[in-house]
Design an enzyme around this catalytic site. Structure first.
Site, short mmCIF file in Angstrom:
data_model
loop_
_atom_site.label_atom_id
_atom_site.label_comp_id
_atom_site.label_asym_id
_atom_site.label_seq_id
_atom_site.Cartn_x
_atom_site.Cartn_y
_atom_site.Cartn_z
N ASP A 30 2.80 -16.87 17.06
CA ASP A 30 1.81 -17.65 16.32
C ASP A 30 1.14 -16.83 15.22
O ASP A 30 0.24 -17.32 14.53
CB ASP A 30 0.74 -18.20 17.28
CG ASP A 30 0.06 -17.10 18.08
OD1 ASP A 30 0.34 -15.91 17.80
OD2 ASP A 30 -0.74 -17.41 18.97
N ARG A 91 -12.14 -6.84 -3.97
CA ARG A 91 -12.24 -7.48 -5.29
C ARG A 91 -13.26 -8.61 -5.31
O ARG A 91 -13.77 -8.98 -6.35
CB ARG A 91 -10.86 -7.98 -5.74
CG ARG A 91 -9.95 -6.79 -6.03
CD ARG A 91 -8.79 -7.14 -6.89
NE ARG A 91 -7.83 -7.98 -6.22
CZ ARG A 91 -6.81 -8.54 -6.81
NH1 ARG A 91 -6.61 -8.38 -8.10
NH2 ARG A 91 -5.96 -9.27 -6.14
N ASP A 167 -9.03 -2.33 -20.05
CA ASP A 167 -10.32 -2.99 -20.28
C ASP A 167 -11.46 -1.99 -20.13
O ASP A 167 -11.26 -0.86 -19.68
CB ASP A 167 -10.52 -4.20 -19.35
CG ASP A 167 -10.38 -3.85 -17.89
OD1 ASP A 167 -10.86 -2.78 -17.48
OD2 ASP A 167 -9.80 -4.66 -17.14
N LYS A 190 -10.30 -6.46 -22.68
CA LYS A 190 -9.54 -7.53 -22.00
C LYS A 190 -10.43 -8.73 -21.69
O LYS A 190 -11.59 -8.57 -21.36
CB LYS A 190 -8.95 -6.98 -20.70
CG LYS A 190 -8.24 -8.01 -19.83
CD LYS A 190 -7.68 -7.40 -18.56
CE LYS A 190 -8.58 -7.61 -17.37
NZ LYS A 190 -8.04 -7.12 -16.10
N ASP A 216 -4.73 1.99 -14.49
CA ASP A 216 -5.62 0.95 -13.93
C ASP A 216 -5.78 1.20 -12.43
O ASP A 216 -5.03 1.99 -11.85
CB ASP A 216 -5.04 -0.46 -14.18
CG ASP A 216 -6.13 -1.53 -14.28
OD1 ASP A 216 -7.30 -1.23 -14.00
OD2 ASP A 216 -5.80 -2.67 -14.64
N THR A 224 -2.28 -8.06 -16.48
CA THR A 224 -3.07 -7.12 -17.29
C THR A 224 -2.15 -6.07 -17.89
O THR A 224 -2.17 -5.83 -19.11
CB THR A 224 -4.14 -6.45 -16.39
OG1 THR A 224 -4.94 -7.47 -15.82
CG2 THR A 224 -4.99 -5.48 -17.17
C1 R5P Z 1 -9.47 -5.83 -12.85
O1 R5P Z 1 -10.69 -5.69 -12.99
C2 R5P Z 1 -8.62 -4.76 -12.25
O2 R5P Z 1 -9.07 -3.48 -12.64
C3 R5P Z 1 -7.15 -4.94 -12.58
O3 R5P Z 1 -6.99 -4.86 -13.99
C4 R5P Z 1 -6.64 -6.27 -12.09
O4 R5P Z 1 -6.94 -6.43 -10.73
C5 R5P Z 1 -5.14 -6.37 -12.30
O5 R5P Z 1 -4.70 -7.61 -11.87
P1 R5P Z 1 -3.37 -8.29 -12.46
O6 R5P Z 1 -2.24 -7.33 -12.20
O7 R5P Z 1 -3.23 -9.56 -11.66
O8 R5P Z 1 -3.62 -8.55 -13.90
#
Ligand code: R5P
Length: 290
Positions: A30, A91, A167, A190, A216, A224
């Protein structure tokens, strides 16, 4: 001190010079998880150090951690550290829309309620610029995974690297890596449409002759990075590398890898590209605060 977990726990245990207890992982039909501690635990201090692999299953992973912590507490262990290399639910680090949970905070509270006494993670999305996560009821250490990325990239023969963040939120990430490599840095601007998730980046760049290293914290859908890669290509970059702390989806790997010279991630989540080790940084932090 005893480490609870598998491969990741074993590497940490070697660095901390202590033993590991094996855990039998069982998932019932399950979907319920039942992590069983096979070794006898007589220690006062245990460290639960589990790591996810792709495809990620954050819900089962979190429940497993909670059950292990609670079980260790019931065995009489006094100090229970949780090492969560990728902080699940981090997040959702605020209440963005009325009625939503402050998940990152609640996860730490639930772990503390279960019996966790300290928490260690790598490059948390929540409180990303801080060494300690501010909203945690227990000491929660946020270890900078970008230092591991910087150390790893030092091993490459880079001639004219430019560290690029997709960003403004990536400023600290880019700073750490640029400092390690003594390189220049650039931050893009961004925007993400909150309804469609679509990413757009504004940049007026000339990267001719440069080895661009896109940095990142997380690659999820890959949107992104893909948008940032498009801009770097248009700007004439000679080479493009991508380095992230957490790779949380295979889709992101498959979309990005063919477009760049190299795509690497830290080993906070197990995947084919997770080649940058973070265990030493975690072990150093545990030693520093113990
Ligand atoms: C956003 O604030 C994070 O630093 C990443 O840029 C983001 O989580 C990336 O997500 P994705 O690959 O879906 O664009």
């Amino acid at each position: 001190m005893i480490l609870i977990g598998h491969n990741f726990a074993e590497s940490l245990a070697k660095l901390l010079n202590c033993k590991t207890a094996d855990v039998e992982k069982r998932t019932f039909h399950d979907g319920e998880v039942c992590p069983r501690i096979l070794s006898e635990v007589k220690d006062d201090h245990a460290i639960v150090a589990e790591r996810m692999m792709l495809p990620m299953k954050p819900n089962g992973y979190l429940v497993e951690a909670l059950l292990l912590v609670k079980n260790l507490k019931s065995m009489g262990v006094k100090k229970i550290d949780v090492v969560m290399p990728y902080f699940v639910y981090s997040r959702q680090d605020d209440v963005f829309r009325k009625g939503e949970p402050f998940s990152a905070k609640f996860v730490l509270e639930i772990l503390a309620d279960a019996g966790a006494t300290r928490f260690f993670t790598v490059s948390s999305h929540a409180d990303r610029d801080k060494d300690m996560i501010s909203f945690s009821p227990i000491p929660a250490y946020n270890i900078n995974g970008f230092e591991c990325i910087g150390d790893y990239l030092k091993g490459f023969d880079l001639h004219n690297p430019l560290i690029v963040g997709p960003d403004r939120g990536a400023e600290m990430f880019v700073d750490t890596v640029a400092k390690k490599l003594g390189a220049e840095k650039v931050l893009f601007e961004k925007k993400r449409d909150l309804n469609t998730g679509e990413v757009s980046i504004k940049a007026d760049a000339d990267f001719r002759g440069r080895e661009v290293i896109l940095i990142d914290d997380i690659v999820s859908s890959g949107s992104t990075m893909l948008t940032a890669i498009g801009i770097c290509k248009k700007a004439g970059a000679e080479k493009i590398f991508c380095a992230v702390v957490h790779i949380i989806s295979q889709k992101g790997i498959d979309a990005i890898s063919p477009l760049v010279d190299k795509f690497v991630a830290c080993n906070t989540i197990h995947s084919d590209i997770s080649v940058i080790p973070v265990e030493k940084k975690i072990a150093d932090k545990i030693k520093e605060v113990s």
